[in-house]
Structure formats: C-alpha cells, structure tokens
Design an enzyme around this catalytic site. Structure first.
Site, PDB file in Angstrom:
ATOM      1  N   SER A  82       0.730  -1.024   0.025  1.00 36.33           N
ATOM      2  CA  SER A  82      -0.009  -0.108   0.052  1.00 36.33           C
ATOM      3  C   SER A  82       0.842   1.419   0.058  1.00 36.33           C
ATOM      4  O   SER A  82       1.646   1.610  -0.970  1.00 36.33           O
ATOM      5  CB  SER A  82      -1.007   0.084   1.155  1.00 36.33           C
ATOM      6  OG  SER A  82      -1.998   0.960   1.066  1.00 36.33           O
ATOM      7  N   ASP A 112      -2.419   6.323  -3.408  1.00 41.78           N
ATOM      8  CA  ASP A 112      -1.328   5.539  -2.846  1.00 41.78           C
ATOM      9  C   ASP A 112      -0.802   4.258  -3.754  1.00 41.78           C
ATOM     10  O   ASP A 112      -1.295   4.434  -4.830  1.00 41.78           O
ATOM     11  CB  ASP A 112      -1.661   4.996  -1.602  1.00 41.78           C
ATOM     12  CG  ASP A 112      -2.693   3.908  -1.367  1.00 41.78           C
ATOM     13  OD1 ASP A 112      -3.340   3.926  -2.612  1.00 41.78           O
ATOM     14  OD2 ASP A 112      -3.019   3.286  -0.376  1.00 41.78           O
ATOM     15  N   ASP A 150      -0.949   1.109  -4.127  1.00 42.27           N
ATOM     16  CA  ASP A 150      -1.966   0.162  -4.710  1.00 42.27           C
ATOM     17  C   ASP A 150      -3.165   0.752  -5.207  1.00 42.27           C
ATOM     18  O   ASP A 150      -4.097   0.023  -5.592  1.00 42.27           O
ATOM     19  CB  ASP A 150      -2.310  -0.873  -3.946  1.00 42.27           C
ATOM     20  CG  ASP A 150      -2.973  -0.563  -2.520  1.00 42.27           C
ATOM     21  OD1 ASP A 150      -2.805   0.329  -2.003  1.00 42.27           O
ATOM     22  OD2 ASP A 150      -3.442  -1.614  -1.779  1.00 42.27           O
TER      23      ASP A 150
END
Length: 456
Positions: free
Chosen positions: A100, A241, A243
């Site tokens: 992430s 972000d 992902d």
C-alpha cells in the site's frame, strides 16, 4: 499457531518477513482452503511496482500450482482492479502483492475471495493454521499440477469498468487534471481513464523503477501534487497511494481535501439523488468529529468502526450501507466495488463537480474540521492498554473532554506503537490531553520519548 494476517493482509519487510518461503506456503495454504473438485480452480495475481513483487509473485505461483490451481498473472494493477477481476474472471481467489502506502522495502499479500471481498477473520485463521501445518502430504500429483500464464492488456478491462461508473453521457471535457500515481499500481490505468473521458491530463508519479513507489509522491506525500496543481493552474489534483485503493484530492487553490470531506460530498450528493441505501455512512473512529456534526445537520448518521477499511466494509455489508470509508482516503462505494477504489472515488467526485459546475474548492469544503492531534507512542513490551495507571489517565482525560471532543487510544496494526488521538473545539485542551496520555504510556511501558505525528 503464528498470526500472519494483520489489519490488511500479511505485511512486512521484503525478504525478511515476506520471504519466498512464506509466500510459497501462503499460496499452498490459500489454494488448499479454496480448492474445489470438479473443475480447474484458478487464482488471479496482481501486484504493485515494488522490486520484491517479482520474487513474491514467483513464490506464490509455485505455491498455488503445487496444489493444483491455475494462475493468471495480471501484472501491475490496482488493488480494486484485482478484486473486480477476481469476480469477472470467475477466479476462486484473488491476490494482490502490495504494501500500500509503505516504502518499497516493505511488501505484503492481500487475499480476496471469489466474490471480490477481503477475507473474514475466520477464513484468515483457517489459512494461518494451514500455513503452519504439514502441507507436503496434500500437494497435487504430477498430472494435477496447475499452470500459470500472464494475461496481456487486462488493464483495459479495468479502465472500461471505471469509465462505466460515470453517468452515460458525462465527460470530463474542459477539466485540467493533475494525477499523481505514486509510481505505483495505477501509473498506467488512471491517466488513461481520465484522458479517455476527455480530461486534459498532467501525470506525475508514473515512472516506477522498483524503488520509488510512494517516495515523495502519492497520497501520503501530497506536496508534489500541490506544487504541480498551482504551477499548471489545474482544476483538480488527484493522488493515489501505491496500490490505488485510496485517494486524496487537491483543489484548484492547492489545498488538500481528505477522505472525510470526500465522504461528506458523496453523502450529500447521494442523499439528494435518493441513492443512499441507509440514512448515513460508515467511517472509522479516526474520522473527524466535524464530519459527524455535518452529517447530523443534513439528517444523516455516522456509524463508526475500528480502523481499517475491511471493518468499514464489514459494517456496511451487515447493516445495508452503500457508502463508507476512512479519513485517509479509502472510499468504499459498494454500488461499484467490493473494496476501496481510489480511481472510482475520484471519478464520482468529478461527476459532482461537473454537474454543479462549481470549483472543487467550493464543492469539497462541506465542514470545518475540528483541531485533531495524533501522536504515536512507541513501547517495548507488554500491553500498555491493560495497565491500570494508563487506563486511569485515559478515563480522566475522557472526562475532561466531556461532549466537546473525542479521545481515541489504540494500538497500531502495523507498528509497535500506541496511537493517541484527540480532537475537539479547544486545541490547547486536546494538546494537553495528548501530552498526558502519551507520557503515561511512555513512563509505564518503558518506551523512549514519544515521537510526534501531528496534524489538524
């Protein structure tokens, strides 16, 4: 039995915590749990742009194929795209390799069921038991081994899906958009989607090299986006972000708009369109009190959950909500997706901006956020939130706030820290309260001087 899954999958330092050995066993264990007889089982695997993704992907493929599952490799794709493709490609499991918003040194493994939803705690515990168990006797025979193949141009399916979430005749003609893809999973699909919808697109954070994901770009580092919006006099800035399951917005003046404001915009718009399935939305204990007061003022409620978009989604599903999210920018719109989707959330906001024909700064400033202070307090051992002296300080601080604010004290799901957050109408008061609680935790649990992570 070891606990591998945290609040958002398995996460840790690549090749130290997230090793090839662990990824192999996760693939075998998850494959065994979801494997069914009577047809060829399949799993889809996506990833972000971290260097370690190649290593982890290869190990996962070995694990899944060794228990007889076929693997479809998607390449770099946003987490919500993997969730969507798990359903649309009729896979038994979806896997996203990502940490992430963390730096490139970290990586993680997120799993989705065939319905595209993240796994429940119960299923994760069953997989953990298999990871630690004797897997060798349950491997497929030589004729039953799985196959693996890479699916080319699968990103186009997600681009079309995202575009279809807008009203049929709506375009983004006339909008100048700066999009920051964090050198992550959305570096290709997000600019392409916005451009195909008619926007003038200025893209940054679209040159991943395996090491630069989230580095000085993306939703956790919006300074580059703010600068570019001002430089190019753009109508809006959009940052994802690593992902792309979360998003933040920068308005035309260069001011950051967080997830709380985005949820307020969407709640108001969907209320007016009679699209809300419940009179309110779901957020976490970290969402600003200003959001709760704003919603109450327009006749809507706010249901709060523990931190983590999975808990928001679980509450939404259990109680029939179709809108929820987190202050950090995970916006879940269950009419469209089974998880937070940064690109879809951005498109829904743009549809409101186009319909109202007003600047983003006017559309996205629904309420004044109350002062909010967050401090991360590291500790060495034990459970600080079971210590009586600490609990007494927390109780006294809560009483001081009374109805003028909130105090949230919770352990981090990813670090050995206690997060102390207070918000309220009186900044000096909440500052004193955060100091008192932080010092109590530090003194009782042998930590170093707490480090500060403040924001308002």
């Amino acid at each position: 039995m070891l606990k591998y899954f945290g609040t958002d999958g398995i996460r840790g330092l690549a090749n130290r915590v997230i090793t090839p050995e662990l990824a192999l066993r996760v693939g075998q264990a998850a494959g065994l749990h979801f494997r069914s007889s009577g047809y060829r089982n399949r799993v889809v695997i996506g990833k972000d742009t971290r260097l370690s993704g190649y290593m982890i992907e290869t190990a996962l493929i070995a694990g899944f194929t060794s228990v007889g599952m076929d693997v479809l490799q998607l390449g770099p794709m946003p987490t919500p795209a993997v969730a969507m493709l798990t359903r649309s490609m009729r896979a038994d499991i979806g896997v996203m390799i990502s940490a992430s918003h963390n730096p490139y040194e970290d990586n993680g493994i997120k799993l989705f069921g065939r319905d595209g939803f993240k796994l429940s705690d119960t299923v994760e515990r069953k997989i953990e038991a298999l990871i630690d168990g004797p897997l060798q006797t349950r491997l497929a025979g030589p004729r039953e081994l799985g196959r693996a193949k890479r699916i080319e141009s699968v990103h186009a399916r997600y681009v079309e899906f995202a575009k279809r979430t807008l009203p049929r005749q709506m375009t983004l003609d006339g909008l100048r958009v700066v999009v920051d893809c964090a050198n992550g999973a959305a570096y290709r699909v997000a600019p392409e989607t916005l451009w195909e919808l008619g926007a003038e697109v200025i893209a940054i954070g679209v040159e991943p090299d395996g090491f630069n994901i989230n580095r000085d770009v993306g939703s956790t580092a919006p300074e580059s986006l703010v600068s570019k919006v001002r430089e190019r006099r753009a109508d809006i800035g959009i940052a994802f972000d690593g992902d792309a399951d979360r998003v933040i917005i920068v308005d035309e003046r260069g001011l950051v708009v967080d997830g709380d404001q985005l949820m307020a915009v969407m709640a108001r718009s969907w209320q007016q369109d009679e699209r809300l399935t419940q009179p309110g939305l779901v957020a976490t204990i970290m969402s600003n009190l200003g959001l709760e007061r704003y919603l109450a003022g327009i006749g809507l409620g706010l249901a709060r959950t523990a931190v983590g978009d999975r808990y928001v989604l679980e509450h939404m599903r259990a109680h029939g909500y179709n809108l929820g999210g987190e202050q950090s920018g995970h916006i879940i719109m269950s009419d469209y997706a089974t998880t937070g989707d940064g690109l879809v959330a951005a498109l829904q906001l743009l549809s409101v901006v186009k319909r109202l024909d007003r600047p983003v700064s006017e559309v996205c400033r629904c309420f004044e956020a109350l002062p909010q202070i967050l401090r991360n307090v590291p500790y060495r051992s034990g459970d600080p939130l079971r210590d009586k002296a600490v609990l007494d300080v927390i109780a006294a601080a809560t009483a001081r706030l009374d109805t003028s604010g909130r105090l949230v004290v919770r352990p981090s799901g990813t670090e050995t820290v206690i997060r102390v957050m207070a918000e309220g109408d009186d900044r000096d008061l909440i500052g004193d309260i955060v100091d008192e609680v932080s010092q109590a935790i530090a003194q009782r649990c042998g930590a170093q001087e707490p480090y500060r992570g403040l924001h308002s």
